[in-house]
Design an enzyme around this catalytic site. Structure first.
Site, PDB file in Angstrom:
ATOM      1  N   ASP A  43       0.838  -1.197   0.000  1.00  0.00           N
ATOM      2  CA  ASP A  43       0.000   0.000   0.000  1.00  0.00           C
ATOM      3  C   ASP A  43       0.878   1.255   0.000  1.00  0.00           C
ATOM      4  O   ASP A  43       0.374   2.371  -0.154  1.00  0.00           O
ATOM      5  CB  ASP A  43      -0.976  -0.001   1.182  1.00  0.00           C
ATOM      6  CG  ASP A  43      -0.280  -0.063   2.520  1.00  0.00           C
ATOM      7  OD1 ASP A  43       0.935  -0.338   2.568  1.00  0.00           O
ATOM      8  OD2 ASP A  43      -0.965   0.165   3.546  1.00  0.00           O
ATOM      9  N   SER A  44       2.199   1.077   0.103  1.00  0.00           N
ATOM     10  CA  SER A  44       3.135   2.189  -0.120  1.00  0.00           C
ATOM     11  C   SER A  44       2.930   2.776  -1.515  1.00  0.00           C
ATOM     12  O   SER A  44       3.408   3.878  -1.791  1.00  0.00           O
ATOM     13  CB  SER A  44       4.578   1.710   0.050  1.00  0.00           C
ATOM     14  OG  SER A  44       4.844   0.594  -0.768  1.00  0.00           O
ATOM     15  N   ASP A  82      -1.037  -6.143   0.012  1.00  0.00           N
ATOM     16  CA  ASP A  82      -1.414  -5.495   1.268  1.00  0.00           C
ATOM     17  C   ASP A  82      -2.915  -5.273   1.337  1.00  0.00           C
ATOM     18  O   ASP A  82      -3.528  -4.759   0.378  1.00  0.00           O
ATOM     19  CB  ASP A  82      -0.766  -4.100   1.368  1.00  0.00           C
ATOM     20  CG  ASP A  82       0.562  -4.105   2.121  1.00  0.00           C
ATOM     21  OD1 ASP A  82       0.895  -5.125   2.758  1.00  0.00           O
ATOM     22  OD2 ASP A  82       1.247  -3.070   2.059  1.00  0.00           O
ATOM     23  N   LYS A 112      -1.254  -9.427   3.024  1.00  0.00           N
ATOM     24  CA  LYS A 112      -0.494  -8.944   4.184  1.00  0.00           C
ATOM     25  C   LYS A 112      -1.367  -8.003   5.015  1.00  0.00           C
ATOM     26  O   LYS A 112      -2.104  -7.183   4.454  1.00  0.00           O
ATOM     27  CB  LYS A 112       0.797  -8.241   3.760  1.00  0.00           C
ATOM     28  CG  LYS A 112       1.652  -7.785   4.969  1.00  0.00           C
ATOM     29  CD  LYS A 112       3.099  -7.501   4.609  1.00  0.00           C
ATOM     30  CE  LYS A 112       3.307  -6.214   3.857  1.00  0.00           C
ATOM     31  NZ  LYS A 112       2.879  -5.010   4.633  1.00  0.00           N
ATOM     32  N   GLU A 114      -1.332  -5.552   8.657  1.00  0.00           N
ATOM     33  CA  GLU A 114      -0.516  -4.898   9.678  1.00  0.00           C
ATOM     34  C   GLU A 114      -1.072  -5.148  11.078  1.00  0.00           C
ATOM     35  O   GLU A 114      -2.287  -5.108  11.290  1.00  0.00           O
ATOM     36  CB  GLU A 114      -0.465  -3.381   9.439  1.00  0.00           C
ATOM     37  CG  GLU A 114       0.306  -2.985   8.191  1.00  0.00           C
ATOM     38  CD  GLU A 114       0.429  -1.469   8.030  1.00  0.00           C
ATOM     39  OE1 GLU A 114       0.062  -0.711   8.954  1.00  0.00           O
ATOM     40  OE2 GLU A 114       0.911  -1.047   6.952  1.00  0.00           O
ATOM     41  N   GLU A 182       9.322  -4.221  10.380  1.00  0.00           N
ATOM     42  CA  GLU A 182       9.695  -2.922   9.807  1.00  0.00           C
ATOM     43  C   GLU A 182      10.247  -1.997  10.881  1.00  0.00           C
ATOM     44  O   GLU A 182       9.591  -1.749  11.905  1.00  0.00           O
ATOM     45  CB  GLU A 182       8.479  -2.276   9.115  1.00  0.00           C
ATOM     46  CG  GLU A 182       8.804  -0.906   8.533  1.00  0.00           C
ATOM     47  CD  GLU A 182       7.779  -0.380   7.531  1.00  0.00           C
ATOM     48  OE1 GLU A 182       6.886  -1.145   7.119  1.00  0.00           O
ATOM     49  OE2 GLU A 182       7.897   0.801   7.163  1.00  0.00           O
TER      50      GLU A 182
END
Ligand code: MHF
Ligand code: KIV
Ligand code: MG
Length: 278
Positions: A43-44, A82, A112, A114, A182
């Site tokens: 999602d970056s 993501d 993925k 978070e 991270e």
């Protein structure tokens, strides 16, 4: 294509796992050509290719749009996508629905997620039970940047380090196939890597993880405003792109482009027969 079992074996054999983000067809194709083990449709992309100042505005539709392009570019590479901001925090039913959509519509190999809250752990085991492999992500979790108070290193003191170790174990118990760490101290990443059976993939987490991930545009220095400290840019395509575009601009202005070799012509016979109207 490598799969979950290959990544487990790589950890056991001490063979590093390489991962890079990709957001579109060409970046996916080039990553596959470079023999990357796994691609992350991160999602970056909201920051790197859409120009937002965080990942918070990224939507399910954005992720699906980009992930489909990546899949077309890298048909033989394990692709992780993501789940975007708030797509897995409203209710378990909505989270399962969003995960199903993202996994089915993109043909991703894993999703993925978070964090390691109870709701995320529950979702991880539900998805795993349903057949959707989950990659976890702890430490600096950019979707929580406004709660964390900035993009800063996590787990530097005893309490937060122990918390991250607990989270890592809980994540493994919930069935995740790998864990992204991270921006944590390298020593903490080493402890977590040793404690877990599943592979750890580090970003700003030192050299003791089982694998590494970086953002594609950071690795090649392509249009990024500011490279984070943990990034190593292996080439610089900003310069070659801007230089190429400048030469193009100059040649069009001068009239030297297009030359004959980049133009089409018609036969003189046809040309002579063309009649202009009145
Ligand atoms: N281009 C890019 N690369 C990334 O790795 C990345 C993104 N964008 N966007 C989404 C998240 C945000 N990430 C970031 C962004 C900034 C820092 C950063 O500026 N860190 C500080 C260190 C802060 C500290 O010392 O605590 C740095 O100076 O690098 C870290 C991770 C990682 N991700
Ligand atoms: C930085 C990586 C781990 C990520 O989540 C992303 O690129 O979105
Ligand atoms: Mg991400």
């Amino acid at each position: 294509m490598k799969n979950r079992m290959d990544f487990l074996k790589m950890k056991d054999n001490g063979e590093k796992i390489t991962m890079v983000t990709a957001y579109d067809y060409p970046s996916a194709k080039m990553s596959e050509q470079a023999n990357i083990d796994m691609i992350l449709v991160g999602d970056s992309l909201g920051m790197v290719v859409l120009g937002y100042d965080s990942t918070i505005k990224v939507t399910m539709d954005d992720m699906i749009h980009h992930a489909k392009a990546v899949k077309r570019g890298a048909t033989n590479t394990f692709i992780v996508v993501d789940m975007p901001f708030m797509s897995y925090h409203v209710s378990l039913a909505d989270s399962l629905y969003n995960a199903k959509r993202l996994f089915q519509e993109t043909s991703a190999n894993a999703l993925k997620i978070e964090g390691a809250s109870e709701e995320v752990l529950t979702l991880t085991s539900r998805l795993t039970a349903a057949g959707i492999p989950v990659v976890a992500h702890i430490g600096l979790t950019p979707q929580s940047v406004n709660v964390l108070g900035g993009y800063r290193i996590q787990g530097k003191d005893k309490e937060t380090a122990e918390q991250l170790i607990r989270e890592a174990k809980a994540i493994q118990n919930s069935g995740a196939i790998a864990l992204v760490l991270e921006c944590v101290p390298m020593e903490l990443a080493q402890i977590i890597t040793n404690e877990l059976d599943i592979p750890t993939i580090g970003i700003g987490a030192g050299n003791h993880c089982d694998g590494q991930v970086l953002v594609y545009h950071d690795v090649v220095n392509y249009g990024v405003d500011r490279l984070p400290k943990f990034v190593k840019a292996y080439t610089d395509i900003n310069n070659s792109i801007v230089n190429g575009l400048q030469v193009y601009v100059n040649e069009v202005k001068e009239g030297t482009f297009p030359d004959e070799s980049h133009s089409f012509s018609m036969s003189p016979n046809v040309l002579s027969e063309i009649k202009l109207g009145d």
